[in-house]
Design a protein around this motif. Structure first.
Motif, PDB file in Angstrom:
ATOM      1  N   UNK A 131      15.413 -12.299  -8.780  1.00 17.82           N
ATOM      2  CA  UNK A 131      14.037 -11.966  -8.395  1.00 17.82           C
ATOM      3  C   UNK A 131      13.774 -12.321  -6.935  1.00 17.82           C
ATOM      4  N   UNK A 132      12.916 -11.535  -6.302  1.00 23.31           N
ATOM      5  CA  UNK A 132      12.554 -11.710  -4.895  1.00 23.31           C
ATOM      6  C   UNK A 132      11.200 -12.412  -4.859  1.00 23.31           C
ATOM      7  N   UNK A 133      11.215 -13.713  -4.506  1.00 17.55           N
ATOM      8  CA  UNK A 133       9.959 -14.453  -4.530  1.00 17.55           C
ATOM      9  C   UNK A 133      10.015 -15.665  -3.607  1.00 17.55           C
ATOM     10  N   UNK A 149      16.400  -6.659   1.327  1.00 13.92           N
ATOM     11  CA  UNK A 149      17.108  -7.921   1.097  1.00 13.92           C
ATOM     12  C   UNK A 149      18.552  -7.823   1.567  1.00 13.92           C
ATOM     13  N   UNK A 150      19.197  -6.702   1.280  1.00 13.11           N
ATOM     14  CA  UNK A 150      20.578  -6.510   1.731  1.00 13.11           C
ATOM     15  C   UNK A 150      20.652  -6.440   3.249  1.00 13.11           C
ATOM     16  N   UNK A 151      19.656  -5.849   3.873  1.00 12.88           N
ATOM     17  CA  UNK A 151      19.592  -5.794   5.341  1.00 12.88           C
ATOM     18  C   UNK A 151      19.496  -7.209   5.927  1.00 12.88           C
ATOM     19  N   UNK A 152      18.662  -8.054   5.328  1.00 13.06           N
ATOM     20  CA  UNK A 152      18.557  -9.439   5.792  1.00 13.06           C
ATOM     21  C   UNK A 152      19.893 -10.156   5.673  1.00 13.06           C
ATOM     22  N   UNK A 153      20.587  -9.932   4.566  1.00 12.35           N
ATOM     23  CA  UNK A 153      21.837 -10.633   4.301  1.00 12.35           C
ATOM     24  C   UNK A 153      22.995 -10.115   5.147  1.00 12.35           C
ATOM     25  N   UNK A 173      21.018 -18.368  -8.251  1.00  9.75           N
ATOM     26  CA  UNK A 173      22.412 -18.822  -8.285  1.00  9.75           C
ATOM     27  C   UNK A 173      22.522 -20.182  -8.971  1.00  9.75           C
ATOM     28  N   UNK A 174      21.567 -21.073  -8.670  1.00  9.17           N
ATOM     29  CA  UNK A 174      21.571 -22.382  -9.333  1.00  9.17           C
ATOM     30  C   UNK A 174      21.367 -22.218 -10.843  1.00  9.17           C
ATOM     31  N   UNK A 214      18.161 -14.261   0.504  1.00 14.79           N
ATOM     32  CA  UNK A 214      16.781 -13.790   0.458  1.00 14.79           C
ATOM     33  C   UNK A 214      15.955 -14.707  -0.442  1.00 14.79           C
ATOM     34  N   UNK A 215      14.629 -14.681  -0.319  1.00 20.54           N
ATOM     35  CA  UNK A 215      13.791 -15.608  -1.093  1.00 20.54           C
ATOM     36  C   UNK A 215      14.009 -15.451  -2.598  1.00 20.54           C
ATOM     37  N   UNK A 216      14.354 -16.539  -3.247  1.00 19.96           N
ATOM     38  CA  UNK A 216      14.594 -16.538  -4.686  1.00 19.96           C
ATOM     39  C   UNK A 216      16.062 -16.456  -5.064  1.00 19.96           C
TER      40      UNK A 216
END
Length: 350
Positions: free
Chosen positions: A174-176, A290-294, A314-315, A307-309
């Motif tokens: 999730x993107x948050x 998000x992929x662009x940021x990464x 992953x944790x 990206x945020x979240x």
């Protein structure tokens, strides 16, 4: 520290809360919310808080089975009185109502007052993101004891006043955003004390306004610092705006009420993405963004961009697989409560 599965932690939390007077629905909301925070790596908002909630039930600060009441309502707004019920339960019902209003009216908002601690704030915007909506939530502690010194001050005048925003997407995680407006959440200081660890410089000041790395100084008259370090006026300003939305707009007020009763005030708003553009297109573009940021090469010493979240996700995968480490002090409190409630054998906490 014992390593415990998420399912077992949830079962322990539910059983202890029910023994303390919570209903099945309330106990499930609190225990699942706490374990979700542990899974995401936010142990300060995890099961470490359950014994504190039980203490608050015993002193009357949390009222199991409290009435959930809409005291004012329009097609796009609601004002909700939790009557001192569990914040996890009250706030989730408030967000569900706001989502339904946004489903028909495209935009909706609510305020919630007189409820106990709401836990990890991201829980509530994520409910809306799963329904194809963008949501924002802010929270403060009403007139409960304060934790954060405003920028330039040495005495606490603000809460940690978190802000959370969640967005629907086609991403696996999730993107948050979920952040305190203080340098850290107050629970992280409690966690450091429980683990016997020092803390980074810049998290708190002591009673004399001096920087310290000893988390015990916090309970000796110290205060958390606002987000931003030398630019802490930014975190302090954000915290003040959250106080307006969650303390003043709800009618809880500001300052400290003498009994010290914890009283989370919340403001939540939901926006139906389909009212602005096709949801499928938006979800796809958030993924691409998000992929662009990464895609940027990592800076020196960095493992790359998340990206945020993403880190929380992953944790969660790792902790679902390997279990959750629980502080010895917290485990000992669980064992003591289980013995008191005569649940030690049932919960294998003898």
């Amino acid at each position: 520290m014992p390593i415990v599965t998420a399912d077992r932690l949830t079962r322990i939390g539910v059983a202890l809360l029910k023994a303390a007077g919570a209903s099945d629905e309330e106990a499930s909301a609190v225990a699942n919310g706490c374990v979700a925070a542990n899974l995401a790596g936010h142990d300060s908002h995890g099961v470490i808080a359950i014994p504190t909630y039980i203490d608050r039930i015993r002193c009357g600060h949390i009222v199991p089975g409290a009435k959930w009441e809409i005291v004012q309502e329009s097609p796009t707004t609601a004002v909700i009185d939790g009557h001192w019920g569990f914040g996890f339960h009250v706030n989730a019902k408030a967000m569900a109502l706001t989502i339904e209003k946004a489903r028909s009216a495209n935009l909706a908002a609510c305020t919630v007052f007189r409820q106990s601690h709401v836990g990890r704030l991201a829980t509530y915007p994520l409910m809306a993101a799963r329904e194809g909506m963008i949501a924002l939530a802010t929270a403060d502690s009403g007139r409960s004891p304060k934790h954060v010194a405003p920028f330039g001050g040495r005495e606490a005048r603000l809460g940690t006043n978190p802000i959370a925003i969640a967005v629907p997407s086609d991403l696996e995680a999730p993107f948050y955003l979920d952040m305190a407006t203080s340098a850290v959440a107050a629970g992280k200081i409690q966690l450091a004390v429980a683990r016997g660890e020092s803390i980074p410089k810049g998290w708190i000041i002591d009673a004399e306004g001096r920087a310290t790395t000893d988390p015990r100084d916090y309970r000796k008259g110290g205060a958390l610092l606002p987000l931003g370090g030398s630019e802490g006026f930014k975190g302090s300003g954000l915290a003040a705006m959250v106080e307006v939305l969650c303390g003043l707009l709800t009618g809880l007020g500001f300052g400290v009420e003498p009994t010290g009763r914890h009283n989370d005030g919340c403001f939540m708003a939901v926006f139906n993405v389909a009212a602005f553009r096709p949801l499928a297109d938006f979800r796809r573009e958030v993924r691409d963004f998000a992929h662009y940021l990464k895609s940027t090469p990592p800076s020196e010493g960095s493992s790359g961009v998340f990206y945020p979240g993403e880190l929380e996700y992953m944790r969660e995968q790792q902790r679902r697989r390997d279990g959750i480490a629980i502080e010895d002090a917290t485990w000992e409190r669980f064992s003591a409560l289980a013995a008191e409630f005569k649940l030690a054998a049932e919960l294998d906490l003898a």
